[in-house]
Motif scaffolding. Sequence first.
Motif, mmCIF file in Angstrom:
data_model
loop_
_atom_site.group_PDB
_atom_site.id
_atom_site.type_symbol
_atom_site.label_atom_id
_atom_site.label_comp_id
_atom_site.label_asym_id
_atom_site.label_seq_id
_atom_site.Cartn_x
_atom_site.Cartn_y
_atom_site.Cartn_z
ATOM 1 N N PRO A 92 0.814 -1.233 0.000
ATOM 2 C CA PRO A 92 0.000 0.000 0.000
ATOM 3 C C PRO A 92 0.839 1.270 0.000
ATOM 4 N N TRP A 93 1.971 1.258 0.712
ATOM 5 C CA TRP A 93 2.797 2.477 0.776
ATOM 6 C C TRP A 93 3.509 2.773 -0.543
ATOM 7 N N ASP A 94 3.601 1.755 -1.411
ATOM 8 C CA ASP A 94 4.148 2.028 -2.749
ATOM 9 C C ASP A 94 3.088 2.698 -3.621
ATOM 10 N N LEU A 95 1.833 2.386 -3.349
ATOM 11 C CA LEU A 95 0.743 2.948 -4.143
ATOM 12 C C LEU A 95 0.481 4.398 -3.782
ATOM 13 N N LEU A 96 0.692 4.715 -2.512
ATOM 14 C CA LEU A 96 0.407 6.069 -2.018
ATOM 15 C C LEU A 96 1.564 6.602 -1.210
ATOM 16 N N PRO A 97 2.659 6.932 -1.863
ATOM 17 C CA PRO A 97 3.839 7.394 -1.107
ATOM 18 C C PRO A 97 3.555 8.617 -0.246
ATOM 19 N N ALA A 98 2.664 9.504 -0.710
ATOM 20 C CA ALA A 98 2.377 10.713 0.073
ATOM 21 C C ALA A 98 1.757 10.354 1.413
ATOM 22 N N ALA A 99 0.787 9.431 1.382
ATOM 23 C CA ALA A 99 0.133 9.016 2.624
ATOM 24 C C ALA A 99 1.130 8.302 3.532
ATOM 25 N N ALA A 100 1.998 7.491 2.930
ATOM 26 C CA ALA A 100 2.987 6.760 3.723
ATOM 27 C C ALA A 100 3.917 7.724 4.447
ATOM 28 N N ALA A 101 4.156 8.882 3.839
ATOM 29 C CA ALA A 101 5.057 9.868 4.434
ATOM 30 C C ALA A 101 4.341 10.713 5.484
ATOM 31 N N GLY B 70 2.412 -8.528 3.434
ATOM 32 C CA GLY B 70 1.240 -8.764 4.270
ATOM 33 C C GLY B 70 0.056 -9.213 3.446
ATOM 34 N N TYR B 71 -1.120 -8.835 3.888
ATOM 35 C CA TYR B 71 -2.325 -9.260 3.180
ATOM 36 C C TYR B 71 -3.479 -8.302 3.495
ATOM 37 N N TRP B 72 -4.427 -8.256 2.577
ATOM 38 C CA TRP B 72 -5.638 -7.458 2.766
ATOM 39 C C TRP B 72 -6.744 -8.369 3.281
ATOM 40 N N LYS B 73 -7.390 -7.944 4.344
ATOM 41 C CA LYS B 73 -8.443 -8.770 4.938
ATOM 42 C C LYS B 73 -9.734 -7.962 4.961
ATOM 43 N N SER B 74 -10.813 -8.603 4.535
ATOM 44 C CA SER B 74 -12.084 -7.860 4.486
ATOM 45 C C SER B 74 -12.588 -7.595 5.901
ATOM 46 N N THR B 75 -13.312 -6.520 6.032
ATOM 47 C CA THR B 75 -13.850 -6.124 7.330
ATOM 48 C C THR B 75 -15.264 -5.610 7.135
ATOM 49 N N GLY B 76 -16.113 -5.871 8.069
ATOM 50 C CA GLY B 76 -17.499 -5.390 7.969
ATOM 51 C C GLY B 76 -18.272 -6.105 6.878
ATOM 52 N N LYS B 77 -19.465 -5.601 6.649
ATOM 53 C CA LYS B 77 -20.339 -6.203 5.632
ATOM 54 C C LYS B 77 -20.125 -5.535 4.289
ATOM 55 N N ASP B 78 -20.277 -6.285 3.237
ATOM 56 C CA ASP B 78 -20.248 -5.691 1.906
ATOM 57 C C ASP B 78 -21.451 -4.760 1.774
ATOM 58 N N LYS B 79 -21.235 -3.662 1.054
ATOM 59 C CA LYS B 79 -22.326 -2.702 0.846
ATOM 60 C C LYS B 79 -22.808 -2.803 -0.605
ATOM 61 N N LEU C 165 -11.554 -3.462 2.978
ATOM 62 C CA LEU C 165 -10.464 -4.347 3.420
ATOM 63 C C LEU C 165 -9.419 -3.542 4.181
ATOM 64 N N VAL C 166 -8.791 -4.201 5.141
ATOM 65 C CA VAL C 166 -7.727 -3.580 5.932
ATOM 66 C C VAL C 166 -6.439 -4.359 5.687
ATOM 67 N N PHE C 167 -5.339 -3.631 5.641
ATOM 68 C CA PHE C 167 -4.049 -4.292 5.395
ATOM 69 C C PHE C 167 -3.405 -4.737 6.702
ATOM 70 N N GLY D 212 -1.147 -11.683 11.362
ATOM 71 C CA GLY D 212 -0.690 -10.385 10.880
ATOM 72 C C GLY D 212 -1.010 -9.262 11.854
ATOM 73 N N GLU D 213 -0.320 -8.152 11.640
ATOM 74 C CA GLU D 213 -0.534 -6.983 12.499
ATOM 75 C C GLU D 213 -1.324 -5.934 11.718
ATOM 76 N N LYS D 214 -2.447 -5.543 12.293
ATOM 77 C CA LYS D 214 -3.348 -4.612 11.613
ATOM 78 C C LYS D 214 -2.678 -3.246 11.386
ATOM 79 N N THR D 215 -2.922 -2.653 10.216
ATOM 80 C CA THR D 215 -2.370 -1.319 9.941
ATOM 81 C C THR D 215 -3.516 -0.338 9.661
ATOM 82 N N GLY D 216 -3.168 0.895 9.355
ATOM 83 C CA GLY D 216 -4.166 1.916 9.049
ATOM 84 C C GLY D 216 -4.525 1.990 7.570
ATOM 85 N N TRP D 217 -3.996 1.067 6.778
ATOM 86 C CA TRP D 217 -4.274 1.096 5.337
ATOM 87 C C TRP D 217 -5.603 0.431 5.033
#
Lengths: 177, 177
Positions: B61-70, B105-114, B135-137, B145-150
């Motif tokens: 995810p941080w490669d996709l959004l370098p600004a957010a990662a910074a 890591g991996y993306w894991k779905s969270t909550g219900k699909d809308k 999904l949360v990374f 895995g350890e949950k992140t803010g992505w």
Amino acid sequence: MGTDHRRDDRACTGLPPPLPPGFRFRPTDQELLVHYLARKTADARFAPGAIRDVDLYKAEPWDLLPAAAAGRDDNDGEDGCRYFFCARRVKFPSGVRTNRATRAGYWKSTGKDKVVVAPHGHDEGGGPLGVKKTLVFYRGRAPRGEKTGWVMHEYRLVPGNASCSQTFARGDQVYKC
Amino acid sequence: MGTDHRRDDRACTGLPPPLPPGFRFRPTDQELLVHYLARKTADARFAPGAIRDVDLYKAEPWDLLPAAAAGRDDNDGEDGCRYFFCARRVKFPSGVRTNRATRAGYWKSTGKDKVVVAPHGHDEGGGPLGVKKTLVFYRGRAPRGEKTGWVMHEYRLVPGNASCSQTFARGDQVYKC
């Protein structure tokens, strides 16, 4: 989103027809101050398509945003224009207090004013550009008004800011929570 | 916002130069499905400036959004492209489970699909257009895995939707909380 709404939206933003779907006016605080409010204070005739001149105190919030008043949330993209230029009105001829009353109620500030700082790369990078104040709309008359979900962000240029030639002009963003 | 960032942003969205400051790609769920994902599934060569083709599972995810990662938040407007087209990958050749692992890591779905419903005025007004999954990374390997803010929003067209000619294509929105 219906075709008619898109047409309205376009007419209101003054955008050229080939703008692809999904593009909207979502300025940062800095952009509002630097690219819009500073230019407005320098030239009152400046009339960008995205920001209308409105006397916010002659209008009720639901007149400004009929889509939001009808319960349609922001996500449907039909909220149309929601940024306005509005000259500041003082409460008494001699005073500095701003009169924020409408016919149906009044806008009351809430929380602390936020200083908007110039971004890096800007001439005044790191310095204060202006102030962002948050106001909530109350129905009725102060101090017994009834709080509503209508919120306004009021932007003012900092008088010391080199881009600010006058201090009366103000940019406002109105929305409903 | 620095001049260089503005130029990058423009190159990335494929917008014509005269677009006024403050306009950004902020599509509704419906617009993403109708104007972008449906067209992509109909023609894999469809390449709008606002949405890049990316294999999200070969990127972190941080490669996709370098600004957010910074640590720069969305409000500075420098987050650039954050919408992607990505073909769905199944975990096993015979299976329907989607493989959402990356190297880190991996993306894991969270909550219900809308379920995203067609807006009024659209041909399929009121009917389901597609599904939005959140999904949360997580860093590391499942299930430890350890949950992140992505966070990622994954959009799929509903197979029964008339505009959906294939089901493998997917639109994704990646951001950081």
